[in-house]
Design a protein around this motif. Structure first.
Motif, PDB file in Angstrom:
ATOM      1  N   PHE A 116      -5.701   5.219  -3.657  1.00  0.00           N
ATOM      2  CA  PHE A 116      -6.962   4.838  -3.019  1.00  0.00           C
ATOM      3  C   PHE A 116      -8.076   4.568  -4.026  1.00  0.00           C
ATOM      4  N   LEU A 117      -7.760   4.720  -5.279  1.00  0.00           N
ATOM      5  CA  LEU A 117      -8.635   4.274  -6.357  1.00  0.00           C
ATOM      6  C   LEU A 117      -8.699   2.745  -6.394  1.00  0.00           C
ATOM      7  N   THR A 118      -7.665   2.101  -5.941  1.00  0.00           N
ATOM      8  CA  THR A 118      -7.544   0.647  -6.013  1.00  0.00           C
ATOM      9  C   THR A 118      -8.235  -0.014  -4.825  1.00  0.00           C
ATOM     10  N   ASP A 119      -8.382  -1.318  -4.925  1.00  0.00           N
ATOM     11  CA  ASP A 119      -8.874  -2.111  -3.793  1.00  0.00           C
ATOM     12  C   ASP A 119      -7.721  -2.961  -3.257  1.00  0.00           C
ATOM     13  N   ALA A 120      -6.599  -2.322  -3.005  1.00  0.00           N
ATOM     14  CA  ALA A 120      -5.415  -3.047  -2.567  1.00  0.00           C
ATOM     15  C   ALA A 120      -5.630  -3.690  -1.199  1.00  0.00           C
ATOM     16  N   ASN A 121      -4.948  -4.811  -0.988  1.00  0.00           N
ATOM     17  CA  ASN A 121      -4.951  -5.445   0.337  1.00  0.00           C
ATOM     18  C   ASN A 121      -3.992  -4.745   1.283  1.00  0.00           C
ATOM     19  N   LEU A 122      -2.953  -4.126   0.712  1.00  0.00           N
ATOM     20  CA  LEU A 122      -1.912  -3.489   1.515  1.00  0.00           C
ATOM     21  C   LEU A 122      -1.592  -2.119   0.936  1.00  0.00           C
ATOM     22  N   TYR A 123      -1.748  -1.095   1.768  1.00  0.00           N
ATOM     23  CA  TYR A 123      -1.363   0.263   1.392  1.00  0.00           C
ATOM     24  C   TYR A 123      -0.046   0.586   2.093  1.00  0.00           C
ATOM     25  N   ILE A 124       0.933   1.032   1.312  1.00  0.00           N
ATOM     26  CA  ILE A 124       2.225   1.422   1.859  1.00  0.00           C
ATOM     27  C   ILE A 124       2.397   2.907   1.606  1.00  0.00           C
ATOM     28  N   ILE A 125       2.538   3.655   2.691  1.00  0.00           N
ATOM     29  CA  ILE A 125       2.521   5.111   2.599  1.00  0.00           C
ATOM     30  C   ILE A 125       3.782   5.642   3.270  1.00  0.00           C
ATOM     31  N   ASP A 126       4.623   6.309   2.483  1.00  0.00           N
ATOM     32  CA  ASP A 126       5.942   6.759   2.955  1.00  0.00           C
ATOM     33  C   ASP A 126       5.917   8.265   3.197  1.00  0.00           C
ATOM     34  N   GLU A 127       6.018   8.667   4.450  1.00  0.00           N
ATOM     35  CA  GLU A 127       6.040  10.097   4.839  1.00  0.00           C
ATOM     36  C   GLU A 127       4.928  10.881   4.150  1.00  0.00           C
TER      37      GLU A 127
END
Length: 246
Positions: free
Chosen positions: A148-159
């Motif tokens: 969450f430090l980044t300004d990503a367009n897509l966050y992928i969160i696994d379990e």
């Protein structure tokens, strides 16, 4: 649209784990990827982040494939794996510096953001610690801070909820809401169906490498009128039916 998966066939051998799956994750949306162990959730994620090559089909993030420009494609993604992956020889401070460098972030702004996240997740006094000093939950928090430090367009969160205490879980969900409000897309794999029902905008239900159902809760209810009202009831009913027909 942030993420688009079209007719994806893939897996670890010639026998595919994923059998022609298609779905999208739009900006400002949290999509829950739901399925039993072995349903294909992690395989789907590994294809999206570029660790695996599709046998058939296409994956695009904001219209780009990993083959057009691998660096540009991957910089759009922030990934939190199920099991934390940290470098044993780097301190927490050095993990943050590495993330800033990898994503080519403005160092001053990024550290301002990092310090806020470190306070939120109660890691502010652990900057000189090495990974072997951290509990599993603390390692998970380090992964969350770096993502969450980044300004990503897509966050992928696994379990994400495995190993997190209730306070950290609530903080993570607030972070996801904040990033959604700024237009980020989020794909989250989870077995915690009560939380998924409360926070996800839509769901993709996987079984045996195929999509059984997808849509918001109202659409899932309409598609499965005899199974119940909650996500848990609908999912368990579909999973049991799928096992009987396997």
């Amino acid at each position: 649209m942030a993420l688009k998966i079209e007719h994806l066939v893939g897996g670890y051998s010639q026998i595919p784990v994923l059998k022609d799956i298609s779905f999208e994750v739009n900006p400002g949306e949290l999509v829950g990827l739901i399925g039993l162990n072995g349903a294909g959730k992690s395989t789907t994620i590994n294809h999206v982040i570029g660790l695996m090559t599709p046998q058939k089909g296409k994956i695009t993030i904001d219209g780009k494939t990993v083959y057009q420009d691998s660096n540009a494609y991957k910089k759009q993604i922030a990934y939190i794996p199920e099991l934390p992956v940290l470098y044993p020889e780097l301190t927490l401070r050095e993990h943050i510096d590495l993330t800033i460098m990898a994503y080519q972030l403005d160092k001053k702004q990024a550290w301002q953001r990092a310090n806020e996240l470190l306070e939120t997740f109660r890691l502010a006094n652990k900057l000189e610690w090495f990974p072997n000093n951290f509990s599993k939950g603390m390692k998970q928090k380090v992964m969350i801070v770096c993502a969450f430090l980044t300004d990503a367009n897509l966050y992928i969160i696994d379990e994400p909820f495995l190993g997190l205490d209730p306070l950290a879980t609530d903080d993570l969900l607030k972070l996801i809401d904040d990033r959604k409000s700024h237009g980020a897309a989020v794909l989250m794999s989870t077995h915690v169906l009560d939380t998924a029902e409360k926070y996800c905008d839509r769901f993709v239900l996987l079984h045996d490498g195929k999509i059984q159902n997808q849509g918001d809760l109202a659409e899932l209810r309409a598609q499965n009128p005899t199974l119940g009202q909650s996500l848990t009831e609908i999912y368990l009913g579909l999973a049991r039916a799928g096992e009987q027909h396997a």
